[in-house]
Design an enzyme around this catalytic site. Structure first.
Site, PDB file in Angstrom:
ATOM      1  N   ASN A  41     -24.822   7.235  13.591  1.00 31.98           N
ATOM      2  CA  ASN A  41     -24.271   7.955  14.752  1.00 31.98           C
ATOM      3  C   ASN A  41     -23.258   9.039  14.426  1.00 31.98           C
ATOM      4  OD1 ASN A  41     -22.577   5.752  14.025  1.00 31.98           O
ATOM      5  ND2 ASN A  41     -21.479   6.003  15.951  1.00 31.98           N
ATOM      6  N   GLU A  89     -16.933  -2.218   8.995  1.00 32.83           N
ATOM      7  CA  GLU A  89     -16.666  -1.510  10.260  1.00 32.83           C
ATOM      8  C   GLU A  89     -17.896  -1.740  11.121  1.00 32.83           C
ATOM      9  OE1 GLU A  89     -12.834   0.303   9.379  1.00 32.83           O
ATOM     10  OE2 GLU A  89     -13.978  -0.054  11.199  1.00 32.83           O
ATOM     11  N   CYS A 145     -19.102   3.620  18.363  1.00 40.08           N
ATOM     12  CA  CYS A 145     -18.496   2.286  18.217  1.00 40.08           C
ATOM     13  C   CYS A 145     -17.297   2.124  19.140  1.00 40.08           C
ATOM     14  CB  CYS A 145     -18.075   2.046  16.780  1.00 40.08           C
ATOM     15  SG  CYS A 145     -16.762   3.147  16.237  1.00 40.08           S
TER      16      CYS A 145
HETATM   17  N1  LIG Z   1     -16.757   0.195  13.508  1.00 43.03           N
HETATM   18  C1  LIG Z   1     -17.120   1.409  13.148  1.00 43.03           C
HETATM   19  O1  LIG Z   1     -16.354   2.185  12.569  1.00 43.03           O
HETATM   20  C2  LIG Z   1     -18.525   1.856  13.439  1.00 43.03           C
HETATM   21  C3  LIG Z   1     -18.797   3.238  13.373  1.00 43.03           C
HETATM   22  C4  LIG Z   1     -20.106   3.655  13.640  1.00 43.03           C
HETATM   23  C5  LIG Z   1     -21.095   2.740  13.958  1.00 43.03           C
HETATM   24  N2  LIG Z   1     -20.769   1.424  13.994  1.00 43.03           N
HETATM   25  C6  LIG Z   1     -21.795   0.429  14.344  1.00 43.03           C
HETATM   26  O2  LIG Z   1     -23.030   0.745  13.711  1.00 43.03           O
HETATM   27  C7  LIG Z   1     -24.121   0.355  14.553  1.00 43.03           C
HETATM   28  C8  LIG Z   1     -25.048   1.512  14.779  1.00 43.03           C
HETATM   29  O3  LIG Z   1     -25.401   2.110  13.547  1.00 43.03           O
HETATM   30  P1  LIG Z   1     -26.800   1.764  12.848  1.00 43.03           P
HETATM   31  O4  LIG Z   1     -27.851   1.517  13.867  1.00 43.03           O
HETATM   32  O5  LIG Z   1     -27.024   2.800  11.812  1.00 43.03           O
HETATM   33  O6  LIG Z   1     -26.431   0.362  12.170  1.00 43.03           O
HETATM   34  P2  LIG Z   1     -27.351  -0.526  11.197  1.00 43.03           P
HETATM   35  O7  LIG Z   1     -26.576  -1.743  10.928  1.00 43.03           O
HETATM   36  O8  LIG Z   1     -28.730  -0.633  11.731  1.00 43.03           O
HETATM   37  O9  LIG Z   1     -27.453   0.352   9.843  1.00 43.03           O
HETATM   38  C9  LIG Z   1     -26.285   0.793   9.201  1.00 43.03           C
HETATM   39  C10 LIG Z   1     -26.621   1.089   7.751  1.00 43.03           C
HETATM   40  O10 LIG Z   1     -26.949  -0.129   7.106  1.00 43.03           O
HETATM   41  C11 LIG Z   1     -28.215  -0.032   6.479  1.00 43.03           C
HETATM   42  N3  LIG Z   1     -28.765  -1.366   6.499  1.00 43.03           N
HETATM   43  C12 LIG Z   1     -29.347  -2.013   7.524  1.00 43.03           C
HETATM   44  N4  LIG Z   1     -29.664  -3.281   7.173  1.00 43.03           N
HETATM   45  C13 LIG Z   1     -29.260  -3.423   5.879  1.00 43.03           C
HETATM   46  C14 LIG Z   1     -29.309  -4.473   4.926  1.00 43.03           C
HETATM   47  N5  LIG Z   1     -29.839  -5.659   5.241  1.00 43.03           N
HETATM   48  N6  LIG Z   1     -28.806  -4.273   3.688  1.00 43.03           N
HETATM   49  C15 LIG Z   1     -28.257  -3.077   3.354  1.00 43.03           C
HETATM   50  N7  LIG Z   1     -28.189  -2.026   4.211  1.00 43.03           N
HETATM   51  C16 LIG Z   1     -28.688  -2.212   5.454  1.00 43.03           C
HETATM   52  C17 LIG Z   1     -28.958   0.996   7.288  1.00 43.03           C
HETATM   53  O11 LIG Z   1     -30.002   1.589   6.534  1.00 43.03           O
HETATM   54  C18 LIG Z   1     -27.830   1.993   7.568  1.00 43.03           C
HETATM   55  O12 LIG Z   1     -27.639   2.815   6.436  1.00 43.03           O
HETATM   56  C19 LIG Z   1     -23.484  -0.103  15.863  1.00 43.03           C
HETATM   57  O13 LIG Z   1     -23.371  -1.500  15.896  1.00 43.03           O
HETATM   58  C20 LIG Z   1     -22.104   0.516  15.809  1.00 43.03           C
HETATM   59  O14 LIG Z   1     -21.146  -0.187  16.583  1.00 43.03           O
HETATM   60  C21 LIG Z   1     -19.511   0.962  13.757  1.00 43.03           C
HETATM   61  O1  LIG Z   2     -18.851   5.252  16.137  1.00 41.98           O
HETATM   62  C1  LIG Z   2     -17.730   4.981  15.759  1.00 41.98           C
HETATM   63  C2  LIG Z   2     -16.856   6.070  15.179  1.00 41.98           C
HETATM   64  O2  LIG Z   2     -16.131   5.566  14.101  1.00 41.98           O
HETATM   65  C3  LIG Z   2     -15.926   6.603  16.208  1.00 41.98           C
HETATM   66  S1  LIG Z   2     -15.268   8.139  15.708  1.00 41.98           S
HETATM   67  O3  LIG Z   2     -16.375   9.097  15.802  1.00 41.98           O
HETATM   68  O4  LIG Z   2     -14.807   7.994  14.301  1.00 41.98           O
HETATM   69  O5  LIG Z   2     -14.161   8.433  16.600  1.00 41.98           O
END
Ligand SMILES: NC(=O)c1ccc[n+]([C@@H]2O[C@H](COP(=O)([O-])OP(=O)(O)OC[C@H]3O[C@@H](n4cnc5c(N)ncnc54)[C@H](O)[C@@H]3O)[C@@H](O)[C@H]2O)c1
Ligand SMILES: O=C[C@H](O)CS(=O)(=O)O
Length: 479
Positions: free
Chosen positions: A156, A252, A286
């Site tokens: 994202n 995260e 997130c």
């Molecule tokens: N807390 C934060 O700072 C933050 C920021 C952005 C997104 N997010 C979270 O990320 C999620 C959305 O992003 P997404 O759909 O890309 O997440 P995702 O967990 O599907 O994938 C994230 C990354 O992990 C990799 N991945 C997936 N399964 C894996 C495994 N078993 N082993 C190793 N790598 C693996 C994916 O290829 C990708 O590069 C949401 O839950 C969002 O809340 C959190």
């Molecule tokens: O999706 C989660 C991001 O960490 C929020 S921000 O874009 O860094 O503000």
């Protein structure tokens, strides 16, 4: 006009390399193919880790002024090519060009802060003579890089969230291997391009494109990888933490962010902030506002303004400056969100606006009266959907806000300092914003959550602390 597929290469230990296997990178807006990238193999990742062993020695030997110069130079490069970086984010990802332009500016900020934090990796003197018998000992501790960081990043924020790992890693003298999201690898490759142009020594940084667990497992389980810095969903995070073994992990993860609006709040300001926080990046954020608890005496006024503002959102072409919200990252994700909304409506929730899907596009949706037993009430939506609730008082709002397994950030709108401080003390989150929505962050602040929202903190200075270790030095002086 179909895009000329240039065939991106991945950045393996400072070299641009292709692979026999490729992955199509598609624009979620129309599913058109933007480019192709290598689908790295487990063997490619093993080779990359071997190269990174040398990279770690090179990185650790770089003087701080050189690390600062390179990181600032990478930021300069991105600044000078900002349009290309924004267009790439807005093509491979969900963001509109306006949102993507802001992400590029944040990435530049993230790198500049990283460069500055490189000069502030301090130790402390230790008063050994606090212990009888140690009167003739002097010393200190200092921080040193842990070696090779394995970074796995989400779709994202395909540029800035990679920068939040690469910047601190290089600033603190580590080597880093990035496995970007499979669906949005191009922005991470452009970050590698910036560091290559900045003169980063080879082997310090790699950006390896491919499928999550196929190459991620090698990265996560290899003993030479001393830390996994993961940003993504809870399910993947739990799987990675199970597999990682004895190494540092930074997680995260997901959220289900609440906002409380009390009767003394500035309603206009609260509506503006929570509408933006609900639908930024089509809710794939997130920090996105997922639940809004409005004190009952102002609910009608707040709801009317909120729904009116939501209905004015312009949904469409991500590349247009006039567009407020683009598609979700895939049609499959839009279908997932649609199912969550439909389940809630079938169980009695009231749809105030939205609820319509067109391919990967899902209209900004506002629900109320959502039953507690709905998936959408407890899990992370990660889509353009927000739930409005009426509450009688702050204590009730805090209790309901905390009643989920996530705790990233929250927002509270009030001008009553006593109530603000009660919320600050009692809300189980990693960050609480007073008179802002949950969707507020500067790149220098500590960032992370409680419960299933993660482990540890990012935010450059705090990421650097996780990416370094202390070494104690003690001199026993002759009498
Ligand atoms: N807390 C934060 O700072 C933050 C920021 C952005 C997104 N997010 C979270 O990320 C999620 C959305 O992003 P997404 O759909 O890309 O997440 P995702 O967990 O599907 O994938 C994230 C990354 O992990 C990799 N991945 C997936 N399964 C894996 C495994 N078993 N082993 C190793 N790598 C693996 C994916 O290829 C990708 O590069 C949401 O839950 C969002 O809340 C959190
Ligand atoms: O999706 C989660 C991001 O960490 C929020 S921000 O874009 O860094 O503000």
């Amino acid at each position: 006009m179909p895009t000329q597929l240039t065939g991106q290469k991945m950045f393996l230990a400072g070299k641009w390399v292709k692979s026999d296997r490729t992955i199509e990178v598609r624009d979620p807006q129309d599913n058109s193919i933007i480019d192709i990238v290598p689908a790295a193999s487990a063997e490619d990742m093993m080779n990359c880790i071997e190269e990174a062993k040398d990279g770690a020695k090179i990185a650790a030997s770089m003087p701080v002024h050189e690390r600062m110069r390179i990181v600032h130079a990478a930021a300069d490069y991105i600044e000078n090519h900002a349009e290309k970086y924004a267009r790439t984010i807005a093509r491979e990802g969900s963001k509109t060009i306006r949102e993507a332009t802001i992400e590029v500016a944040r990435c530049i900020q993230t790198l500049r802060i990283s460069a500055e934090e490189a000069r502030r990796i301090h130790g402390e003197t230790i008063p050994f003579d606090q212990m009888p018998g140690s009167e003739n000992r002097v010393g200190y501790f200092y921080r040193f890089p842990i070696g090779i960081i394995g970074a796995i990043t989400p779709f994202n924020d395909p540029l800035n969230l990679v920068a939040h790992k690469v910047g601190p890693a290089i600033a603190s003298g580590n080597a880093i291997i990035v496995k970007p999201a499979t669906v949005t690898p191009l922005s991470a490759l452009l970050l590698a391009e910036a560091f290559a142009e900045a003169g980063l020594p080879s082997k310090v940084l790699s950006v390896i494109t491919g499928y999550g667990s196929e190459i991620g497992d090698v990265l996560v389980t290899h003993p030479a990888i001393r830390m996994i810095s993961f940003t993504g969903g809870l399910e993947a995070g739990e799987e990675i933490s199970r597999k990682a073994g004895l190494k540092k992990i930074s997680m995260e993860l997901g959220s289900n962010s609440p906002v409380i609006v009390l009767e003394d709040a500035d309603i206009e300001a609260a509506v503006e902030s929570t509408v933006s926080g609900s639908f930024w990046a089509a809710g794939q954020n997130c920090l996105g506002v997922q639940r809004i608890y409005v004190q009952e005496s102002i609910l009608e006024a707040f709801q009317e303004k909120f729904v009116k503002t939501t209905k004015e959102y312009n949904i469409g072409d991500k590349q247009s400056e006039l567009t407020d919200m683009g598609p979700l990252i895939t049609e499959k994700e839009a279908v997932r969100v649609e199912r969550m909304v439909n389940e809630a409506i079938e169980k009695g929730a009231v749809l105030l606006t939205g609820g319509k899907r067109n391919g990967a596009f899902y209209s900004p949706t506002v629900l109320t009266d959502v039953p507690e037993n709905c998936t959408i009430a407890k899990e992370e939506i990660f889509g353009p959907v927000v739930l409005l609730y009426s509450v009688s008082d702050l204590d009730t709002a805090i209790r309901k806000s905390n009643d989920v397994d996530y705790g990233l950030q929250a927002g509270v709108f009030t001008n009553d300092l006593g109530k603000a401080h009660k919320a600050i003390a009692k809300m189980d989150v990693g960050g609480i914003m007073i008179n802002d929505s949950s969707d507020y962050r500067i790149d220098a602040m500590p960032f992370g959550g409680t419960k299933n929202s993660g482990l540890g903190r990012e935010g450059i200075k705090f990421a650097i602390e996780e990416m370094t270790e202390q070494k104690v030095v003690c001199f026993k002086l002759s009498n």
